[in-house]
Structure formats: structure tokens, C-alpha cells
Design a protein around this motif. Structure first.
Motif, PDB file in Angstrom:
ATOM      1  N   UNK A  21       0.827  -1.211   0.000  1.00  0.00           N
ATOM      2  CA  UNK A  21       0.000   0.000   0.000  1.00  0.00           C
ATOM      3  C   UNK A  21       0.863   1.264   0.000  1.00  0.00           C
ATOM      4  N   UNK A  22       1.209   1.739  -1.215  1.00  0.00           N
ATOM      5  CA  UNK A  22       1.899   3.023  -1.333  1.00  0.00           C
ATOM      6  C   UNK A  22       3.359   3.026  -0.933  1.00  0.00           C
ATOM      7  N   UNK A 204      17.877   0.408   6.418  1.00  0.00           N
ATOM      8  CA  UNK A 204      16.850  -0.513   6.887  1.00  0.00           C
ATOM      9  C   UNK A 204      15.474   0.058   6.585  1.00  0.00           C
ATOM     10  N   UNK A 205      14.568  -0.838   6.222  1.00  0.00           N
ATOM     11  CA  UNK A 205      13.176  -0.476   5.982  1.00  0.00           C
ATOM     12  C   UNK A 205      12.315  -1.453   6.768  1.00  0.00           C
ATOM     13  N   UNK A 206      11.269  -0.939   7.409  1.00  0.00           N
ATOM     14  CA  UNK A 206      10.307  -1.809   8.087  1.00  0.00           C
ATOM     15  C   UNK A 206       8.949  -1.615   7.436  1.00  0.00           C
ATOM     16  N   UNK A 207       8.316  -2.730   7.094  1.00  0.00           N
ATOM     17  CA  UNK A 207       7.000  -2.713   6.465  1.00  0.00           C
ATOM     18  C   UNK A 207       6.066  -3.597   7.282  1.00  0.00           C
ATOM     19  N   UNK A 208       4.819  -3.181   7.424  1.00  0.00           N
ATOM     20  CA  UNK A 208       3.784  -3.994   8.070  1.00  0.00           C
ATOM     21  C   UNK A 208       2.447  -3.644   7.448  1.00  0.00           C
ATOM     22  N   UNK A 213       6.841   1.753   7.296  1.00  0.00           N
ATOM     23  CA  UNK A 213       6.770   2.384   8.611  1.00  0.00           C
ATOM     24  C   UNK A 213       8.069   3.079   9.009  1.00  0.00           C
ATOM     25  N   UNK A 214       9.191   2.624   8.451  1.00  0.00           N
ATOM     26  CA  UNK A 214      10.492   3.212   8.810  1.00  0.00           C
ATOM     27  C   UNK A 214      11.443   3.072   7.647  1.00  0.00           C
ATOM     28  N   UNK A 310       7.450  -0.952  16.674  1.00  0.00           N
ATOM     29  CA  UNK A 310       6.964  -0.311  15.448  1.00  0.00           C
ATOM     30  C   UNK A 310       5.846  -1.127  14.806  1.00  0.00           C
ATOM     31  N   UNK A 311       6.035  -2.447  14.732  1.00  0.00           N
ATOM     32  CA  UNK A 311       5.082  -3.274  13.983  1.00  0.00           C
ATOM     33  C   UNK A 311       3.865  -3.676  14.801  1.00  0.00           C
ATOM     34  N   UNK A 312       4.014  -3.870  16.100  1.00  0.00           N
ATOM     35  CA  UNK A 312       2.903  -4.368  16.910  1.00  0.00           C
ATOM     36  C   UNK A 312       1.735  -3.397  16.922  1.00  0.00           C
TER      37      UNK A 312
END
Length: 324
Positions: A21-22, A204-208, A213-214, A310-312
Motif C-alpha cells: 500500500x503506497x 533498513x526499511x520496516x513494512x507492516x 513504517x520506517x 513499530x510493527x505491533x
């Protein structure tokens, strides 16, 4: 530095399910990007779109300046891809499989022979070259998958769990190989192993839930941890509670974690308020109180704790939205 991958507002929808999503990303030459997220976050879907295995619902992907949608073959020629599971023809040997991949990649005979020889040596496949792939261990199958991904010396290398199934020595070899290749390539590594990010990644990239998200460096990610600038002490177990109580009384300390290990040692972690440095303060306090401390060190931060925090929240909010 040169942009090798430019992803803009990428979206993938399967019926009512929005898997990505985007998402927007830029990978430059020399970047090693750790792509992080829980299971079902959209990591593999994003990587399959970047490599051309899936068509986006919307958004654009440029590979070395080439639009993947309008010139897919030219774009894919610049990419090496190690998918999850490293699929290969099981009845082939590594030698015949790499020969086959070299032909598909359009390498001429002289280049093919030289590249296969070089890649086999770098990945240490010499001992299994004539053995059928279905008889190889999971670790060697993973090595064969990595060998085919780098065979044509691509500008971009995209890997899904590259050290999955490898023993510690093999993991070290793969990480060393990634560091050696990094200056001349753009590399994306999808992984659940946060140690991998710390070991080889520059970004680093965080996705959920399909959302980014980061985005930042591993050190910037660590800096978001409540343990950033925390001070950990190894102490006598008999004195641990007394020392912890004294530390908690200091106004600069937000909390003190006490961890007793199976070895009989006890560690206290003093967590600072507002992530401000504590080392000098704690060191002086140790001297003043005449405590016996076996070791003492400053923590940069804990990636697993930041990842969870971040993900929770995002996953919880998504569940609540779906239930409402």
C-alpha cells in the motif's frame, strides 16, 4: 550516487486484500537495504514486483533508469534474484544448472566459462558440482540459488532470506560476499534475522500491513530503542537487587532491568530518561558506592525491541479496524 532502483507509490491488491500500500523506495549504488517486516507484511510481494514476477496494481518501478512496465526485459537483465526457497531444477547438477542459467542470461561461451568458474569458487560449490541438486543439503541448495543470482554480475541483487538454512560459517561467508559486492551494486535483503541487518546493511526499511513504517540507517533504527544509551552492568548476584534499587533512585534513570542468566551471572541494564547518555554518571556512581562490577558497557539499542514496538501497534490497529 547513481539511483539503481526507484519505486514510487507501489500498490498491489488481490481482490479486497491490499498486500502493498503506497511503498516508495530508492536504492543507490553501494546501498545494502535490509527489508524487514513480520510474516504477511508485504515484503515478498514488493520484491516480486521489483523483479517483474508480479505486476503492480499501481505505481512505478525504474531499474537503472528503465521503466520496468515498458521495457521489462532490459530492466530484468540488470537484476539478480534469489527468491525464497531458491527453486532450481532438482534433477540437474549445479554445473548443468549454472550452464543453463548462463545461456538464459545470454553470456557468450568464453564469458560463461569464466563466470561459472569464478562464481563456483566464491560460493564454494566445487565439492558438489556433479551431484544432483535434489540430493544437496538445504545450505548447498541455497548456495546454488545465490550462485545463479550473481552469475551475470548484475547491478542489482535482490535476495529473500539469503542465509536461511546456512550454518554459522556459511552465514559468515555469504555476509562477507555481500560486503565485497556492495560497493558496485544495489542490494536488497529481505530477512527476519535482525542480526543480518546489523552485520551487512547500510539502510533498513520496516513494512507492516503493506505500509512502509520506517526508512533509515540501522543506527537510526537502534536510536529509536528505549535501550539506546542504556548502560549494562555485570554484577554479583548477591548484590544485584541492592545495586538496582540504588540505580532506580537516580533521577536520570527511567528503569532498571534485572536479568539472571543460567551461567549464574546477573546483568543490570539502566535505561536513561530521554535516551540521554548515562555512562559517566553510572561509572562515577559505581566508584562512589564502591560496588563490585565485573563488566560495563553502553548499548546502542536493541533492534528486536524497536521492530516489535513499530510493527505491533500497526498490526493491532489493523485488527481493530477489521473487527469494527
Amino acid at each position: 550516487m547513481e539511483n539503481l532502483i526507484e519505486v514510487s507509490n507501489l500498490r498491489k491488491q488481490f481482490g479486497r486484500l491490499v498486500a502493498v500500500d503506497g511503498v516508495s523506495l530508492t536504492i543507490r549504488r553501494g546501498d545494502v537495504l535490509g527489508f524487514l517486516g513480520p510474516n504477511g507484511a508485504g515484503k515478498s510481494t514488493t520484491m516480486k514486483m521489483i523483479t517483474g514476477f508480479l505486476t503492480p496494481t499501481s505505481g512505478t518501478i525504474k531499474v537503472c533508469g528503465t521503466n520496468l512496465a515498458t521495457a521489462p526485459l532490459a530492466a530484468k537483465a540488470r537484476i539478480g534474484y534469489l527468491p525464497e526457497g531458491a527453486p532450481a531444477y532438482s534433477d540437474m547438477t549445479p554445473a548443468s544448472f549454472l550452464d543453463f542459467i548462463a545461456d538464459i542470461r545470454g553470456l557468450n561461451r568464453a564469458t560463461k566459462v569464466a563466470r561459472i568458474r569464478e562464481v563456483v569458487a566464491r560460493i564454494h560449490l566445487e565439492g558438489v558440482l556433479t551431484q544432483s541438486i535434489d540430493t544437496l543439503s538445504k545450505g548447498f541448495k541455497r548456495r546454488v540459488g545465490l550462485a545463479q543470482a550473481i552469475l551475470h554480475d548484475p547491478d542489482i541483487l535482490i535476495m529473500d532470506e539469503p542465509t536461511d538454512g546456512l550454518d554459522p560459517n556459511q552465514k559468515h561467508e555469504v555476509r562477507t560476499l555481500i560486503r565485497e559486492m556492495a560497493p558496485t551494486k544495489g542490494i536488497i535483503i529481505s530477512t527476519h534475522n535482525l542480526e543480518e541487518v546489523d552485520a551487512v546493511c547500510t539502510k533498513a526499511v520496516i513494512i507492516a500491513n503493506g505500509r512502509l513504517l520506517f526508512t533509515g540507517s540501522p543506527s537510526e533504527l537502534e536510536a529509536r530503542s528505549r535501550y539506546h544509551n542504556a548502560v549494562t552492568l555485570g554484577v554479583d548476584p548477591a548484590q544485584a537487587e541492592e545495586i538496582a534499587a540504588d540505580l532506580r533512585a537516580l533521577p536520570q534513570i527511567a528503569a532498571v532491568d534485572v536479568v539472571s542468566r543460567a551461567t549464574g551471572s546477573t546483568f543490570l541494564t539502566a535505561i536513561p530518561k530521554d535516551q540521554k547518555p548515562l555512562f559517566a554518571l553510572v561509572q562515577q556512581f559505581i566508584i562512589d558506592q564502591k560496588w563490585s562490577v565485573r563488566e560495563m558497557f553502553v548499548e546502542n539499542g536493541r533492534l528486536d525491541e524497536v521492530f516489535r514496538s513499530i510493527t505491533t501497534n500497526v498490526i493491532r490497529h489493523s485488527v481493530e479496524e477489521n473487527l469494527s
